[in-house]
Design a protein around this motif. Structure first.
Motif, PDB file in Angstrom:
ATOM      1  N   THR A 206      -1.373   1.031  -7.151  1.00 48.69           N
ATOM      2  CA  THR A 206      -2.422   0.499  -8.033  1.00 48.69           C
ATOM      3  C   THR A 206      -2.551  -1.007  -7.880  1.00 48.69           C
ATOM      4  O   THR A 206      -3.636  -1.561  -8.059  1.00 48.69           O
ATOM      5  CB  THR A 206      -2.131   0.850  -9.497  1.00 48.69           C
ATOM      6  OG1 THR A 206      -0.807   0.437  -9.824  1.00 48.69           O
ATOM      7  CG2 THR A 206      -2.263   2.347  -9.741  1.00 48.69           C
TER       8      THR A 206
ATOM      9  N   ILE B 105      -8.412   2.932   0.371  1.00 41.70           N
ATOM     10  CA  ILE B 105      -9.119   2.386  -0.785  1.00 41.70           C
ATOM     11  C   ILE B 105     -10.050   3.429  -1.384  1.00 41.70           C
ATOM     12  O   ILE B 105     -10.262   3.495  -2.583  1.00 41.70           O
ATOM     13  CB  ILE B 105      -9.945   1.142  -0.373  1.00 41.70           C
ATOM     14  CG1 ILE B 105      -8.990   0.031   0.100  1.00 41.70           C
ATOM     15  CG2 ILE B 105     -10.803   0.658  -1.516  1.00 41.70           C
ATOM     16  CD1 ILE B 105      -8.003  -0.419  -0.942  1.00 41.70           C
TER      17      ILE B 105
ATOM     18  N   GLU C 221       0.817  -1.221   0.000  1.00 40.50           N
ATOM     19  CA  GLU C 221       0.000   0.000   0.000  1.00 40.50           C
ATOM     20  C   GLU C 221       0.845   1.263   0.000  1.00 40.50           C
ATOM     21  O   GLU C 221       0.505   2.249  -0.660  1.00 40.50           O
ATOM     22  CB  GLU C 221      -0.885  -0.029   1.248  1.00 40.50           C
ATOM     23  CG  GLU C 221      -1.679   1.219   1.511  1.00 40.50           C
ATOM     24  CD  GLU C 221      -2.370   1.166   2.873  1.00 40.50           C
ATOM     25  OE1 GLU C 221      -3.043   2.148   3.207  1.00 40.50           O
ATOM     26  OE2 GLU C 221      -2.222   0.165   3.597  1.00 40.50           O
TER      27      GLU C 221
ATOM     28  N   TYR D  29      -7.282  -5.429  -3.875  1.00 51.05           N
ATOM     29  CA  TYR D  29      -8.553  -5.138  -3.204  1.00 51.05           C
ATOM     30  C   TYR D  29      -9.733  -5.558  -4.083  1.00 51.05           C
ATOM     31  O   TYR D  29     -10.664  -6.221  -3.618  1.00 51.05           O
ATOM     32  CB  TYR D  29      -8.637  -3.647  -2.883  1.00 51.05           C
ATOM     33  CG  TYR D  29     -10.019  -3.178  -2.495  1.00 51.05           C
ATOM     34  CD1 TYR D  29     -10.537  -3.443  -1.227  1.00 51.05           C
ATOM     35  CD2 TYR D  29     -10.813  -2.476  -3.407  1.00 51.05           C
ATOM     36  CE1 TYR D  29     -11.817  -3.017  -0.878  1.00 51.05           C
ATOM     37  CE2 TYR D  29     -12.086  -2.053  -3.071  1.00 51.05           C
ATOM     38  CZ  TYR D  29     -12.581  -2.322  -1.805  1.00 51.05           C
ATOM     39  OH  TYR D  29     -13.847  -1.906  -1.467  1.00 51.05           O
ATOM     40  N   ASP D  30      -9.681  -5.179  -5.364  1.00 52.04           N
ATOM     41  CA  ASP D  30     -10.768  -5.529  -6.284  1.00 52.04           C
ATOM     42  C   ASP D  30     -10.906  -7.040  -6.427  1.00 52.04           C
ATOM     43  O   ASP D  30     -12.025  -7.575  -6.447  1.00 52.04           O
ATOM     44  CB  ASP D  30     -10.523  -4.895  -7.660  1.00 52.04           C
ATOM     45  CG  ASP D  30     -10.650  -3.380  -7.629  1.00 52.04           C
ATOM     46  OD1 ASP D  30     -11.353  -2.865  -6.740  1.00 52.04           O
ATOM     47  OD2 ASP D  30     -10.038  -2.713  -8.497  1.00 52.04           O
TER      48      ASP D  30
ATOM     49  N   THR E  13      -7.516   7.779  -4.431  1.00 53.74           N
ATOM     50  CA  THR E  13      -6.340   7.459  -5.242  1.00 53.74           C
ATOM     51  C   THR E  13      -5.121   8.218  -4.728  1.00 53.74           C
ATOM     52  O   THR E  13      -4.039   8.069  -5.260  1.00 53.74           O
ATOM     53  CB  THR E  13      -6.574   7.867  -6.704  1.00 53.74           C
ATOM     54  OG1 THR E  13      -6.829   9.261  -6.760  1.00 53.74           O
ATOM     55  CG2 THR E  13      -7.715   7.109  -7.311  1.00 53.74           C
TER      56      THR E  13
ATOM     57  N   LYS F 226      -4.709  -1.645  -4.931  1.00 53.47           N
ATOM     58  CA  LYS F 226      -6.120  -1.470  -5.290  1.00 53.47           C
ATOM     59  C   LYS F 226      -6.626  -2.649  -6.132  1.00 53.47           C
ATOM     60  O   LYS F 226      -7.774  -3.066  -6.005  1.00 53.47           O
ATOM     61  CB  LYS F 226      -6.313  -0.149  -6.039  1.00 53.47           C
ATOM     62  CG  LYS F 226      -6.151   1.075  -5.133  1.00 53.47           C
ATOM     63  CD  LYS F 226      -6.373   2.359  -5.911  1.00 53.47           C
ATOM     64  CE  LYS F 226      -6.441   3.558  -4.977  1.00 53.47           C
ATOM     65  NZ  LYS F 226      -5.222   3.788  -4.216  1.00 53.47           N
ATOM     66  N   GLN F 227      -5.737  -3.163  -6.987  1.00 54.29           N
ATOM     67  CA  GLN F 227      -6.141  -4.313  -7.797  1.00 54.29           C
ATOM     68  C   GLN F 227      -6.367  -5.543  -6.911  1.00 54.29           C
ATOM     69  O   GLN F 227      -7.338  -6.292  -7.111  1.00 54.29           O
ATOM     70  CB  GLN F 227      -5.068  -4.626  -8.845  1.00 54.29           C
ATOM     71  CG  GLN F 227      -5.508  -5.728  -9.826  1.00 54.29           C
ATOM     72  CD  GLN F 227      -4.505  -5.939 -10.935  1.00 54.29           C
ATOM     73  OE1 GLN F 227      -3.295  -5.952 -10.710  1.00 54.29           O
ATOM     74  NE2 GLN F 227      -5.004  -6.088 -12.160  1.00 54.29           N
TER      75      GLN F 227
END
Length: 636
Positions: free
Chosen positions: A420, A499, A413, A426-427, A502, A423-424
């Motif tokens: 990014t 999260i 993080e 996380y998705d 950005t 975040k990916q």
């Protein structure tokens, strides 16, 4: 939690640097001297300065007066010279080392100094705010008021240019102006105000019977550009006063930016790359520059171990640990002074708790060092965030919580270039109820391919995993704990503040990065000048700072998607071969609506369609939405 303040308690092994500088100051043959303690934001400059102050305050150094001056704290003063002199005189008046008789002598001699300072300050304020604008408007022949007019102007009680012009139009005013012009010439022939000040100050120090005066100036890089120069000019006022040493702590790049800013305003710098004035200014002011090194892996592990011991142990117990560390460093400057080394100095009642806190640290240290560039302040803030989230997990009754998993995710993080990927991940876990198959796939590849290069090549064969093939991420995947088959939902819930945005924490963006971007962020700047700045200032940044610059540029692009200049900066960085510029740019474009992208950028993207990550963006995002940027891109 740990306070984010400077301290004289040495947890970094930096006393060796302080001792070296003290040794220089104690060499009477080099006095007077100005020493620059240079380092990045958060590198430990202030702590070294505090150690120097605490050493000179000891009884064995009673012949030395050491004063700590925080330039940022005094930013509200109208004149930096007055603020600095005030700090010195106040320390003299309050100093327990001086007898009342000597203090009275100091007060008497200080009156003359204050008169000089008040004159300089008053002249500067009146000339800047009233006299110069008014006289420039009235006298077209180029004649202007001189500093010695300040006293007369104050006697007139004038508070506006209009009143000044009216007064100058009178017979009295014309006579005064002529007299002042003559007085200036006579005074310039007879004396030098700065030289007089230095002589008077020397006399004052002699009266105190101190063998030397040490003035520590800290936090310059927190000040505005104008105030930085004002503080440095105040230091120049005291230069060449015998028996004095000034120790200035600052990020030299922030100071250089301030010098450029000031001299550019005065028209002495036309090109931002004109480094001669900046270099000459610093070299004349700072006789001995001392650059702090970044922390190594072993020093980062030691620092984190000491921070955790400080948090977990009662003060008396930690004192024993700190004494052990000090002794350890004296005989071994290279090894880790971690739990294994210090466990016998930790009482049994606290040993297990500290071991539990430190168990995941050694494996993560190399990546933490790379991610946070061995920066003590950033390490402390990272640990504070980790601690807050640990406490949140306790308050929220999260069962089976593993601090090591949270720490590993936070490394991803807090890495500017890998936000990014965080975040990916996380998705992925959102879509798969907390247990993403992709992370298992990545960890399997790394496990089956111990050679990092081979692992990188295998990851690159899988389209959706290509972004995870960098050497740093391969190392991150190897580090325990393994995340395969772990429900990551709760850990990402703890990180939801990140999260939702950005923007990865402005506190981790160094000031020098923001200043550099601001310098480039001008629509009127030509490509040639921008490329020159990239070549001379961006490419020479450390890896952490360069990645921070890319991340900050990404933030600015995402915040201002309709601003063409934000895209141009990325294009010119790609042209200049700035490492990771392409992937950072492509990732930023992913966050922007195609309808917000200016048509000119659609045309510009044609130049970069040969770069895979940008080609993927064009094919998967830009071409799937009707927009003016798409039409411009398609135009032949």
């Amino acid at each position: 939690m740990w306070a984010d303040n400077e301290t004289s308690e040495d947890l970094l092994g930096f006393k060796v640097h302080a001792d070296l500088l003290i040794n220089v100051i104690n060499d009477d043959t080099v006095l007077p001297v100005t020493i620059g303690v240079f380092g990045d934001w958060g590198s430990g400059k202030s702590s070294i300065l505090q150690i120097i102050k605490s050493e000179f305050d000891k009884e064995e150094n009673k012949d030395t007066l050491c004063i700590y001056f925080n330039g940022w704290t005094f930013e509200g003063y109208d004149d930096a010279k007055a603020a600095l002199l005030n700090a010195i005189l106040k320390d003299l008046e309050d100093n327990k080392k001086l007898s009342e008789e000597v203090k009275q002598t100091v007060k008497e001699k200080a009156k003359k100094l204050w008169k000089s300072i008040d004159w300089m300050r008053g002249a500067g304020m009146v000339m800047k705010n009233i006299a110069l604008p008014a006289v420039s408007a009235y006298f077209t022949g180029g004649l202007s008021l001189i500093p010695f007019a300040a006293q007369k102007l104050s006697e007139w009680e004038i508070d506006s240019p209009e009143k000044l012009i009216a007064k100058l139009q009178s017979e009295e005013g014309a006579g005064v102006f002529k007299a002042l012009t003559k007085e200036q010439q006579e005074r310039e022939d007879k004396t030098n105000a700065v030289a007089d000040f230095r002589k008077d100050f020397d006399d004052l120090l002699t009266a105190t019977k101190f063998k030397k005066l040490v003035v520590i100036i800290d936090d310059l890089d927190r000040c505005t550009p104008d105030r930085i120069i004002d503080n440095l000019e105040a230091v120049k006022l005291f230069l060449n006063v015998s028996k004095t040493a000034f120790v200035v702590g600052a990020d030299p790049r922030i100071v250089k930016h301030a010098i450029e800013y000031r001299y550019k305003q005065k028209g002495k710098i036309v090109d931002t790359d004109d480094a001669d004035i900046v270099k000459d200014y610093l070299e004349k002011l700072i006789q001995i520059p001392y650059n702090l090194p970044k922390l190594s892996d072993s020093e980062v592990e030691t620092y984190i171990s000491l921070l955790i011991c400080k948090r977990e142990l009662p003060q008396e117990n930690f004192k024993k640990i700190h004494e052990f560390f000090t002794t350890f460093r004296q005989r071994d400057r290279y090894s880790v002074c971690g739990f294994a080394a210090m466990k016998d100095s930790i009482d049994e009642a606290h040993r297990d708790k500290i071991l539990q806190s430190l168990v995941s640290i050694p494996a993560l240290v190399p990546i933490i060092t790379q991610t946070l560039s061995g920066n003590p302040r950033q390490i402390k803030r990272f640990l504070n965030t980790l601690t807050l989230r640990q406490r949140l997990a306790t308050v929220a009754n999260i069962h089976g919580f593993n601090t090591a998993i949270l720490a590993k995710l936070m490394v991803l993080e807090y890495s500017n270039t890998e936000i990014t990927l965080f975040k990916q991940l996380y998705d992925w876990q959102v879509d798969q109820k907390g247990i993403p198959k992709e992370i298992k796939q990545l960890e399997t590849i790394v496990k089956e391919n111990p050679d990092p290069l081979k692992a990188k090549q295998e990851i690159e064969k899988v389209d959706e995993l290509k972004k995870w093939s960098s050497a740093r991420i391969v190392n991150w995947l190897k580090v325990e704990p393994i995340l395969s088959d772990i429900d990551l939902s709760d850990y990402f819930w703890l990180s939801r503040d990140r999260i939702a945005s950005t923007i990865p924490g402005a506190s981790l963006i160094p000031t020098v990065v923001k200043n550099l971007y601001q310098k480039m962020d001008s629509e009127s700047m030509t490509d040639a000048v921008t490329k020159k700045i990239i070549s001379s200032e961006v490419l020479i940044l450390s890896e952490f700072e360069r990645n921070s610059f890319l991340e900050f540029s990404s933030q600015m692009l995402i915040r201002h998607p309709k601003k063409k200049r934000s895209y141009d900066i990325f294009h010119l960085m790609i042209d200049s071969k700035v490492e990771n510029a392409e992937i950072t740019y492509a990732n930023a474009l992913d966050f922007i609506s195609a309808n917000d992208i200016p048509p000119a950028i659609g045309v510009a993207l044609k130049r970069y369609e040969g770069i895979n990550v940008i080609k993927n963006y064009i094919e998967n995002k830009l071409n799937k939405v009707e927009s003016t940027a798409k039409k411009a891109y398609k135009t032949k």
